[in-house]
Design an enzyme around this catalytic site. Structure first.
Site, short mmCIF file in Angstrom:
data_model
loop_
_atom_site.label_atom_id
_atom_site.label_comp_id
_atom_site.label_asym_id
_atom_site.label_seq_id
_atom_site.Cartn_x
_atom_site.Cartn_y
_atom_site.Cartn_z
N ASP A 1 -10.03 3.07 1.96
CA ASP A 1 -10.10 2.04 3.35
C ASP A 1 -10.24 2.73 4.11
O ASP A 1 -11.24 2.66 5.24
CB ASP A 1 -8.71 1.89 4.15
N GLY B 1 -1.26 0.04 8.91
CA GLY B 1 -1.93 0.36 7.54
C GLY B 1 -3.52 0.77 7.66
O GLY B 1 -3.29 2.26 7.58
N ASN C 1 -4.71 2.17 -1.55
CA ASN C 1 -5.88 0.67 -2.10
C ASN C 1 -6.46 0.47 -3.12
O ASN C 1 -6.83 -0.60 -3.56
CB ASN C 1 -6.41 0.42 -0.85
N LYS D 1 0.99 -1.15 -0.15
CA LYS D 1 0.05 -0.20 -0.20
C LYS D 1 0.82 1.52 0.12
O LYS D 1 0.49 2.05 -0.80
CB LYS D 1 -1.23 -0.11 1.39
P1 NAP Z 1 -0.11 -3.61 10.09
O1 NAP Z 1 0.04 -2.96 9.46
O2 NAP Z 1 0.97 -5.39 9.89
O3 NAP Z 1 -0.72 -3.19 11.25
C1 NAP Z 1 -1.00 -3.79 13.28
C2 NAP Z 1 -0.39 -3.63 14.29
O4 NAP Z 1 -0.47 -4.40 14.94
C3 NAP Z 1 0.95 -4.00 13.59
O5 NAP Z 1 1.31 -2.56 14.18
C4 NAP Z 1 1.64 -4.64 15.15
O6 NAP Z 1 2.79 -4.44 15.46
C5 NAP Z 1 0.48 -4.59 15.66
N1 NAP Z 1 0.03 -5.34 16.51
C6 NAP Z 1 0.29 -6.71 16.35
N2 NAP Z 1 0.35 -7.26 17.79
C7 NAP Z 1 0.16 -6.90 18.32
C8 NAP Z 1 -0.26 -6.71 19.99
N3 NAP Z 1 -0.76 -7.55 21.28
N4 NAP Z 1 -0.75 -5.83 20.30
C9 NAP Z 1 -0.61 -4.35 19.64
N5 NAP Z 1 -0.29 -3.92 19.13
C10 NAP Z 1 -0.05 -4.86 18.04
O7 NAP Z 1 -1.63 -4.55 9.81
P2 NAP Z 1 -3.03 -3.98 8.81
O8 NAP Z 1 -2.75 -3.95 7.55
O9 NAP Z 1 -3.01 -2.32 9.99
O10 NAP Z 1 -4.82 -4.17 9.41
C11 NAP Z 1 -4.55 -5.18 10.61
C12 NAP Z 1 -6.21 -5.66 10.95
O11 NAP Z 1 -6.84 -5.10 10.29
C13 NAP Z 1 -5.79 -6.79 10.33
O12 NAP Z 1 -6.61 -8.11 10.86
C14 NAP Z 1 -6.28 -6.99 8.63
O13 NAP Z 1 -6.99 -8.43 8.64
C15 NAP Z 1 -7.56 -5.95 9.06
N6 NAP Z 1 -7.60 -5.35 7.75
C16 NAP Z 1 -9.08 -5.23 7.21
C17 NAP Z 1 -9.76 -4.30 6.86
C18 NAP Z 1 -10.94 -4.79 6.25
O14 NAP Z 1 -11.39 -3.74 5.02
N7 NAP Z 1 -11.62 -4.77 7.11
C19 NAP Z 1 -8.74 -3.80 5.93
C20 NAP Z 1 -6.80 -3.50 6.18
C21 NAP Z 1 -6.99 -4.29 7.01
P3 NAP Z 1 3.80 -5.65 14.50
O15 NAP Z 1 3.77 -5.45 13.27
O16 NAP Z 1 5.08 -5.37 15.74
O17 NAP Z 1 3.24 -6.53 14.71
#
Ligand code: NAP
Length: 289
Positions: A109, A136, A93, A72
């Site tokens: 998003d 993200g 996105n 992204k």
């Molecule tokens: P990402 O970029 O990997 O961000 C997730 C963040 O959460 C990272 O900074 C990660 O840290 C942190 N994290 C992991 N474990 C944690 C914990 N125990 N306590 C606190 N923080 C923690 O992922 P993303 O793309 O933002 O997506 C996040 C979630 O949203 C995913 O489940 C994804 O499937 C979902 N999502 C859904 C949609 C939708 O349309 N519904 C769209 C986008 C994303 P580390 O990197 O250090 O692990």
């Protein structure tokens, strides 16, 4: 202009094999009788540059893309025009490819999340919001919540990596006012008990046996709990919230609306209720299979 037998749209990311997006978009193309197909493009990082180079070819049949992790932010290198909201988020996105083979970037998003939240009847104006996760998805949500006129009162943001939270706030703050966002050091400092909306923007909850990151006592019936995860449909967090009588939502609605908005950008039309309903049904049936 070159006549294509079929126009192509698709999702780039790595990996992308479990995506529900083809179901949703191909349902709409079929219903609207558009000669187009949505495909998955699973690309390794070293393939990205060549992929975008090929898209510039005059005879390329690709006219639009969605972008997912881990690209992204990386796709910004290839974009010709950033729309104002995508420019603020600095993550993309959705890409529209016009007849001059120019790449126009959107982020749907953030608006997708807000559209779903609004549909659920939650108004963020003057509310206290707690967000876990500074990746993200959080970036897009923080941007939309900071830029709307009727803003929340506070957004407390926690991530396992405090450096990530501080970097994100400072990066967003270089482009717009982030004074409502506060970096916190621990889950306790999120003040969940005093919040109106809790958003899980981490992947914690996707795997069976994943823990809920805090005690049930912090949850209460006046707290709306929104988990961005949609598979499983009811994460351990959402189940715990239901047990205390808190309203809940999973992220399927956000996925749906980011897709609807992307489709509308590609086709330059507003989708009517009937098509949207079919796209929603396609998503739901995809989750069940
Ligand atoms: P990402 O970029 O990997 O961000 C997730 C963040 O959460 C990272 O900074 C990660 O840290 C942190 N994290 C992991 N474990 C944690 C914990 N125990 N306590 C606190 N923080 C923690 O992922 P993303 O793309 O933002 O997506 C996040 C979630 O949203 C995913 O489940 C994804 O499937 C979902 N999502 C859904 C949609 C939708 O349309 N519904 C769209 C986008 C994303 P580390 O990197 O250090 O692990």
């Amino acid at each position: 202009m070159i006549e294509h037998e079929k126009m192509l749209y698709g999702l780039i990311g790595y990996p992308v094999n479990h995506s529900l997006s083809p179901l949703m978009h191909n349902t709409a193309f079929n219903f609207l009788e558009v000669k187009a197909e949505y495909q998955l493009f699973s690309l390794k990082e070293e393939e990205l540059e060549g992929f975008f180079k090929a898209l510039k070819e005059e005879d390329s049949p690709v006219f639009g893309l969605n972008v997912t992790v881990p690209y992204k932010e990386k796709v910004l290198d290839y974009i010709d025009t950033m729309t104002p909201f995508a420019q603020k988020v600095q993550a993309v996105n959705t890409i529209v490819i016009n007849n001059k083979r120019e790449f126009i970037a959107y982020n749907t998003d953030g608006p997708g999340f807000l559209t779903h939240l609004t549909e659920l009847g939650f108004n963020v104006l003057n509310k206290n919001i707690a967000i876990i996760g500074a990746g993200g998805a959080s970036r897009a949500i923080l941007t939309v919540l900071s830029l709307i006129k009727d803003r929340p009162k506070t957004i407390r943001l926690f991530d396992i990596d405090k450096g990530k939270v501080d970097y994100l706030i400072s990066d967003l703050g270089s482009r717009f006012d982030v004074s409502i966002i506060q970096s916190v050091n621990s889950i306790d400092d999120l003040a969940i008990a005093d919040s109106d909306l809790l958003i899980n923007a981490t992947p914690i909850g996707m795997k069976a046996g994943d823990p809920v990151l805090f005690e049930k006592e912090l949850l209460h019936p006046d707290l709306f709990v929104y988990d961005l995860i949609y598979h499983p449909a009811r994460t351990a967090l959402l189940q715990m919230a239901e047990e205390v009588g808190a309203p809940t939502a999973n992220g399927l609605g956000m996925l749906f609306y980011q897709g609807v908005l992307a489709f509308q950008h590609w086709a330059d039309i507003q989708l009517d209720q009937e098509v949207k309903q079919l796209m929603w049904q396609a998503l739901e049936s995809g989750l069940k299979n």
